[in-house]
Structures are given as structure tokens and as C-alpha cells.
Motif scaffolding. Structure first.
Motif, PDB file in Angstrom:
ATOM      1  N   VAL A  78       0.834  -1.203   0.000  1.00 12.48           N
ATOM      2  CA  VAL A  78       0.000   0.000   0.000  1.00 12.48           C
ATOM      3  C   VAL A  78       0.869   1.253   0.000  1.00 12.48           C
ATOM      4  O   VAL A  78       0.621   2.195  -0.764  1.00 12.48           O
ATOM      5  N   LEU A  79       1.897   1.263   0.835  1.00 12.60           N
ATOM      6  CA  LEU A  79       2.770   2.439   0.872  1.00 12.60           C
ATOM      7  C   LEU A  79       3.515   2.627  -0.450  1.00 12.60           C
ATOM      8  O   LEU A  79       3.670   3.747  -0.922  1.00 12.60           O
ATOM      9  N   ARG A  80       3.997   1.535  -1.031  1.00 11.33           N
ATOM     10  CA  ARG A  80       4.783   1.644  -2.268  1.00 11.33           C
ATOM     11  C   ARG A  80       3.926   2.024  -3.470  1.00 11.33           C
ATOM     12  O   ARG A  80       4.303   2.890  -4.255  1.00 11.33           O
ATOM     13  N   TYR A  81       2.777   1.373  -3.636  1.00 16.43           N
ATOM     14  CA  TYR A  81       2.043   1.524  -4.889  1.00 16.43           C
ATOM     15  C   TYR A  81       0.783   2.370  -4.789  1.00 16.43           C
ATOM     16  O   TYR A  81       0.384   2.977  -5.777  1.00 16.43           O
ATOM     17  N   TYR A  82       0.161   2.435  -3.634  1.00 11.29           N
ATOM     18  CA  TYR A  82      -1.029   3.277  -3.517  1.00 11.29           C
ATOM     19  C   TYR A  82      -0.672   4.668  -2.997  1.00 11.29           C
ATOM     20  O   TYR A  82      -1.259   5.655  -3.408  1.00 11.29           O
ATOM     21  N   GLU A  83       0.293   4.731  -2.083  1.00  7.62           N
ATOM     22  CA  GLU A  83       0.737   6.026  -1.567  1.00  7.62           C
ATOM     23  C   GLU A  83       1.909   6.570  -2.377  1.00  7.62           C
ATOM     24  O   GLU A  83       2.333   7.696  -2.154  1.00  7.62           O
ATOM     25  N   ASP A  84       2.455   5.773  -3.279  1.00  8.44           N
ATOM     26  CA  ASP A  84       3.524   6.167  -4.198  1.00  8.44           C
ATOM     27  C   ASP A  84       4.788   6.638  -3.466  1.00  8.44           C
ATOM     28  O   ASP A  84       5.427   7.603  -3.865  1.00  8.44           O
ATOM     29  N   LEU A  85       5.131   5.935  -2.386  1.00  8.78           N
ATOM     30  CA  LEU A  85       6.370   6.236  -1.673  1.00  8.78           C
ATOM     31  C   LEU A  85       7.503   5.431  -2.293  1.00  8.78           C
ATOM     32  O   LEU A  85       7.302   4.339  -2.837  1.00  8.78           O
TER      33      LEU A  85
END
Length: 189
Positions: free
Chosen positions: A145-152
Motif C-alpha cells: 500500500v505504501l509503495r504503490y497506492y501512496e507512491d512512496l
């Protein structure tokens, strides 16, 4: 040859120059435009679908404002004046819009588009993706979620979760492998 969008503002600007041939332009107008142009351009873009049309709309509204510069008593209300000019100009353009109608034997309906263009298909894919993500272990789910939905980035994800970058890389890799194997996501392939 293009015709001006608002001939009344163009004519007024020409007549104003002819009545004041040796007068200097308003320096306060130039500084106002330089300071407020980005904000006013965003307002114009919200009124049109095309960025080029928004620039033309703003230019026309500023031309109307320039012509009325001496008559505007409260210069603290300039943004409201220009916004009203934007809205009135856009309304005039919309009213003058010419709609062409062509008679034909068959209606030129587009072919029904399936897949990614269909909102129902997109929603079904979205729901399936979230169901598959919810099946992941909590740690992998948080990283995905952090990598791909929040684009971190991987570094930012590692900082948020308090783990090393290598841990993020390996956990995300394993999570993506599980998502590739999920039978519910076959409709996306």
C-alpha cells in the motif's frame, strides 16, 4: 484568420488607446497581472476543458479589466472583478457556440467498449485487487500500500515502517508474487 473572442473588449481597448494616445500604461495593472496570473489562470482552467482556451479566456478578461482600470474604485477587490469578467466572458462564449447538426440514416454510435474503459469493469478490478491485497500478511500489505497506492519510494517506505530498504524490497517482491498467483486477478490478465 481568427476573430477575437470578445470584440467589445477589443474594440474598447482600441478606442481607449485612441482617446489617450500619449498616456502611459498602468504600472499597477502590470504588477497586478504578474502577481496574480497563476491564481487567475487556475480559475480560468476550471471554466474550460482546454488549457489553451483558458489562457485565451484569461487574456480576454484581463483586457476587459485593463479597459476598466480607471473606473475600478476598490483595487482590493480586483480578483473578484477579474473572476466575474472570466465567468461573464465564458458564459458569452458558451451562448454564442454554434452547434452543427447533420441528418443521417444511422446514428454514429461508438462500438461498446469493454475492459479498461468500462467503469463497471474498472470497479470490479479495483474490488478484486483490494480483496487480494487484504489476503496478504499485514506487513506485506502495508508495504504494498505504501509503495504503490501512496507512491512512496523504497527508502521512504522503509523509514515509515522502521525497517531496512532490503526488507522492503524482498517483502514487496514476495507480495507481488502472491498477487500474481491470486485467481481473482485473472480478469486483469
Amino acid at each position: 484568420m481568427t476573430t477575437p473572442v470578445c470584440t467589445s473588449a477589443s474594440d474598447a481597448a482600441v478606442s481607449a488607446r485612441q482617446t489617450r494616445p500619449h498616456s502611459r500604461p498602468y504600472p499597477s495593472f502590470a504588477s497586478y497581472v504578474m502577481a496574480r496570473q497563476p491564481v487567475l489562470l487556475r480559475t480560468a482552467r476550471s471554466l474550460t476543458a482546454n488549457p489553451s482556451d483558458a489562457e485565451d479566456l484569461l487574456q480576454t478578461a484581463l483586457a476587459k479589466t485593463y479597459v476598466a482600470w480607471e473606473r475600478i474604485e476598490d483595487h482590493r477587490a480586483l480578483d473578484g472583478y477579474v473572476r466575474r469578467a472570466l465567468l461573464n466572458t465564458r458564459t458569452s462564449q458558451w451562448r454564442k457556440r454554434r452547434v452543427d447538426e447533420f441528418v443521417c440514416d444511422e446514428l454514429p454510435e461508438p462500438e461498446p467498449a469493454g475492459g479498461a474503459d468500462d467503469p463497471a469493469e474498472r470497479q470490479a478490478l479495483h474490488d478484486a485487487m483490494w480483496r487480494a491485497i487484504m489476503k496478504l500478511p499485514a506487513r506485506q500489505r502495508a508495504m504494498v500500500v505504501l509503495r504503490y497506492y501512496e507512491d512512496l519510494s523504497e527508502v521512504q517506505t522503509a523509514e515509515v515502517l522502521g525497517v531496512s530498504v532490503g526488507t522492503v524490497k524482498s517483502a514487496v517482491s514476495r507480495a507481488l508474487g502472491k498477487l500474481r498467483e491470486d485467481p481473482e486477478l485473472d480478469l486483469a490478465r
